[in-house]
Design an enzyme around this catalytic site. Structure first.
Site, PDB file in Angstrom:
ATOM      1  CG  ASP A 107      -2.457   2.651   5.005  1.00 30.97           C
ATOM      2  OD1 ASP A 107      -1.605   2.977   4.158  1.00 30.97           O
ATOM      3  OD2 ASP A 107      -2.779   3.366   5.965  1.00 30.97           O
ATOM      4  CG  ASP A 108      -4.130  -1.997   7.068  1.00 33.63           C
ATOM      5  OD1 ASP A 108      -3.197  -1.370   7.613  1.00 33.63           O
ATOM      6  OD2 ASP A 108      -5.330  -1.819   7.355  1.00 33.63           O
ATOM      7  CG  HIS A 158       0.912   0.432   7.734  1.00 33.08           C
ATOM      8  ND1 HIS A 158       0.733   1.753   8.029  1.00 33.08           N
ATOM      9  CD2 HIS A 158      -0.308  -0.156   7.950  1.00 33.08           C
ATOM     10  CE1 HIS A 158      -0.512   1.977   8.406  1.00 33.08           C
ATOM     11  NE2 HIS A 158      -1.162   0.827   8.382  1.00 33.08           N
ATOM     12  CG  HIS A 162      -1.719  -2.709  11.719  1.00 29.72           C
ATOM     13  ND1 HIS A 162      -2.741  -2.230  12.504  1.00 29.72           N
ATOM     14  CD2 HIS A 162      -1.850  -2.075  10.534  1.00 29.72           C
ATOM     15  CE1 HIS A 162      -3.466  -1.361  11.817  1.00 29.72           C
ATOM     16  NE2 HIS A 162      -2.936  -1.246  10.613  1.00 29.72           N
ATOM     17  CG  HIS A 259      -7.593   0.374   4.213  1.00 27.45           C
ATOM     18  ND1 HIS A 259      -8.376   1.501   4.247  1.00 27.45           N
ATOM     19  CD2 HIS A 259      -6.780   0.430   5.306  1.00 27.45           C
ATOM     20  CE1 HIS A 259      -8.071   2.209   5.316  1.00 27.45           C
ATOM     21  NE2 HIS A 259      -7.098   1.586   5.970  1.00 27.45           N
TER      22      HIS A 259
END
Length: 777
Positions: A107-108, A158, A162, A259
């Site tokens: 993620d991210d 995603h 965010h 992550h």
């Protein structure tokens, strides 16, 4: 008094435009498209900074933002189902990861530091990953995403910024998805059907706020991916705990979360190889989210085929084959809005307008990524220059004040001889009487020469009448055809009877002691000209108060500094004194520029004369009373200054004492009066930028700190000039409104300078409200 020599052209007759006027018209025509271009560039810069600020909305770790929310509207089969949520045929369906299978998700990202290291590890171990990317980061680092896709990894959305979509409008949800799709199209030429919400976890955490979002996205063709095994690497608990927390129990399959961005990820980089090696040693295989779905669909197909085969054993062969084919076709599911099978790999090739818009987004972000840091460097340079100027002004102004106000200070023997006062006037019927009345009270012997530059409002008659009513026998009125202020001043110099000439504007009034104070520096034979202390007389309006602050702080404080450095750039037209021989030596007032006062001041420096500032010689002038008139005046000043500097550019190579202005004054004027003001708006732009996108409180404190420094300088300038401090209450508003206008004036002047155009002496509307000094103190 004497009567004029040349006669003006009859009123009402339209004369043919002169060469200068034709050039001015052409220049004005050239300015219009350039002004529009400048405004478009300003708009583009604003858009670039807004885009950059939008992209740099900080991506945080996956900390949960909601706990204990109701989930009564969420189906139990979803809450208790697998980590992959689809809406086949409009019905919510979950998919679990098969046993001994890992769907490795990140993620991210992308992040320029950590994502390439993650990709290198995956490539080394021949393991695919599914990366849920933040659109703003994709647009900033498109090369990483392209490499990611080419390497065989899968990507999902995603969101773009965010943001927690649970509390956003449908329009915001759609915008977050569409912008990220465009970023993916521009970066890697693909779009995706996978989605993971920021701050999501397992399916049992879906609540009544988030469920409508998943339903909407499912109806749009998206597959939502959750987590059933979380490494919690964002907590940075240590490599061993990350590996332990990422390991599913027994032989269960899992959608595992790591992550690759959103913070410092060195522990993740160390843990990932250990984790992969350990899970492979346990017999686990790694796949993408689409791979999990395909495995589950393949299992379903095989099971259905077996059941169908058992049911059709009694039927004939041809019918059995047709029925089996229909069943298989039904299992491949519905298609998304574009007619593409959702059950295949999540990536779709971007084509048409989506591809081009994506590439445009990536290009715009690339421009923003280059522009904002460059402007940041410029901001630092401008900030240092501005602070340096403030420091230099304070130090040198204090030294100048102490030096000139010592008891024993004297320029030499008192100058007591008569001088000539030249008053150029063009349509000054409102002010000329006040000007003459103030000169009538002079404590120094003077002759007064009023040069009427073709006025059409009876200025000459009013001047004569005022002189007669005041009993002034020392006034001469000279009439000439309209030729401009420099020509009027030169006519006055030629007609002067004395060796020292004082020049003042027709809207200005002197104090009784002004002329005496102004001419005392001529006791020094090296002094060729003296600048007086110009004051704003009509300071009781907002615009007048702003200009009053500017005159006291920006002009007179500057002149103290330049005086000590012996490089005074300008003798104000409102109050200045010259040796007549010095003026004639440099050819008089030039018509080459709009700033004849700056032009002749620099010429005197280059001729070897010294120019000084006399703070005690005060003149009260009528400042523009409207924004339009103020713009016109300052535009002429700024443009004229640029013309004068360009005209005297060779002063940079002048040698000896006469080259001091070129070595010291020219660089200071260019830096402090042109370059720094042009880029000074960066301070305001970045202040607003920081307030919106970075830290409102810190930006506000920084702006207040700069304002405090300016207030300190202004207060000291007011102290030196013995002015009342109450006008400083207008300074914060001046910084918010007046200063921005001055920036635009300077930019306009720069554009005009590029055209090479010329403008005539511009007449401002006067009211005559500035009377004798006693009435305006």
């Amino acid at each position: 008094m004497t009567t004029p020599t040349p006669t003006p052209s009859p009123r009402g007759r339209r004369r043919a435009p002169t060469r200068i006027e034709r050039a001015a018209g052409k220049a004005a025509a050239l300015q219009r498209p350039r002004v529009i271009l400048a405004l478009l560039l300003l708009l583009a810069l604003t858009c670039v900074m807004l885009l950059d600020g939008y992209l740099r909305a900080e991506v945080g770790g996956d900390e949960r933002v909601r706990t204990g929310a109701s989930s009564s509207k969420v189906p139990d089969k979803v809450l208790n189902g697998g980590p992959i949520l689809t809406f086949r045929g409009g019905q919510a369906t979950t998919v679990s990861v098969p046993s001994k299978t890992i769907a490795l998700t990140f993620d991210d990202g992308p992040n320029p530091t950590w994502t390439p290291q993650v990709l290198a590890i995956l490539r080394k171990y021949d393991v695919p990953g599914t990366f849920f990317l933040v659109g703003s980061m994709v647009s900033r680092y498109p090369g990483i995403v392209k490499t990611m896709v080419q390497q065989g990894n899968e990507v999902g959305i995603h969101t773009f910024t965010h943001v927690d979509l649970s509390y956003q409008s449908d329009a915001r949800v759609s915008r977050e998805m569409e912008q990220t799709q465009l970023a993916l199209a521009g970066a890697a030429g693909i779009t995706t059907t996978l989605f993971r919400a920021p701050y999501s976890s397992e399916t049992d955490a879906i609540d009544n706020y988030s469920w409508p979002v998943y339903k909407k996205l499912g109806q749009d063709g998206y597959t939502s991916v959750f987590v059933d095994t979380d490494s919690d690497d964002w907590k940075k608990p240590g490599v061993s705990k990350i590996v332990k927390w990422a390991t599913p129990k027994g032989t269960k399959g899992a959608s595992v979360l790591f992550h690759d961005a959103g913070g410092e990820r060195s522990q993740t980089i160390k843990a990932l190889p250990q984790y992969i090696e350990m899970m492979k040693a346990k017999g686990y295989t790694f796949t993408t989210v689409s791979g999990v779905i395909e495995k589950q669909r393949a299992t379903e197909r095989k099971q259905t085929e077996r059941e169908q085969a058992q049911q059709d054993q009694a039927q004939q062969g041809q019918a059995q084959r047709e029925q089996t084919g229909n069943a298989a076709a039904g299992l491949r599911g519905t298609t998304d809005g574009n007619g593409t099978d959702r059950l295949q790999a999540a990536h779709r090739k971007a084509t048409g307008i989506t591809l081009y818009e994506g590439k445009a987004l990536i290009a715009a972000v690339a421009v923003a990524e280059w522009t904002v840091p460059a402007l940041s460097v410029g901001l630092v340079v401008v900030g240092v220059a501005v602070m340096g100027r403030f420091g230099m002004m304070l130090i040198l102004a204090r030294r100048h004040f102490r030096q000139r106000n010592r008891r024993r200070f004297a320029w030499g023997p008192p100058v007591a001889g008569p001088v000539s006062v030249i008053v150029p006037a063009y349509n000054e019927k409102e002010c000329i009487a006040n000007t003459l009345e103030s000169l009538a009270r002079s404590t120094h012997p003077i002759e007064i020469i009023v040069v009427d530059d073709g006025s059409t409002d009876g200025t000459s008659e009013i001047a004569r009448s005022a002189a007669e009513s005041l009993g002034m026998s020392n006034v001469r009125v000279i009439r000439q055809e309209n030729a401009g202020k420099p020509a009027a001043l030169n006519n006055g110099v030629r007609s002067a009877s004395h060796d020292i000439v004082v020049m003042m504007d027709g809207d200005t009034v002197f104090e009784p002691d002004t002329v005496r104070q102004l001419v005392q520096p001529f006791a020094d034979p090296e002094v060729g000209a003296v600048a007086g202390n110009a004051k704003v007389g009509n300071r009781d309006t907002v615009i007048g108060a702003w200009q009053h602050i500017e005159y006291v702080m920006g002009f007179n404080l500057d002149r103290r500094m330049y005086d000590l450095l012996r490089c005074m750039p300008t003798i104000p037209g409102a109050i200045g004194a010259f040796r007549r021989e010095a003026v004639l030596q440099v050819g008089g007032m030039s018509e080459d520029t709009l700033a004849e006062d700056t032009d002749i001041t620099i010429a005197l420096h280059r001729a070897g004369w010294r120019v000084v500032y006399q703070e005690h010689a005060r003149a009260w002038t009528e400042a523009p009373g409207s924004l339009k008139q103020l713009w016109s005046q300052r535009y002429r000043w700024s443009y004229g200054t640029m013309q004068a500097l360009w005209k005297h550019r060779k002063s940079l190579t002048d040698k000896g004492p006469s080259g001091r202005f070129g070595r010291v004054g020219m660089p200071l004027v260019v830096i402090f009066q042109i370059v720094t003001p042009v880029f000074a708006p960066l301070i305001d732009v970045f202040t607003v930028y920081s307030m919106i996108f970075v830290d409102f409180r810190a930006a506000l404190y920084a702006w207040l700190a700069v304002l405090g420094i300016q207030l300190l300088c202004a207060a000291y300038a007011f102290h030196l000039d013995r002015e009342k401090y109450r006008y400083l209450l207008m300074m914060p508003l001046q910084q918010l409104a007046y200063r921005q206008m001055m920036y635009l004036v300077l930019i306009h002047s720069c554009i005009t300078a590029l055209t090479g155009g010329r403008l005539r002496w511009q007449k401002l509307k006067r009211t005559g409200e500035v009377g004798t000094p006693a009435g305006v103190s």
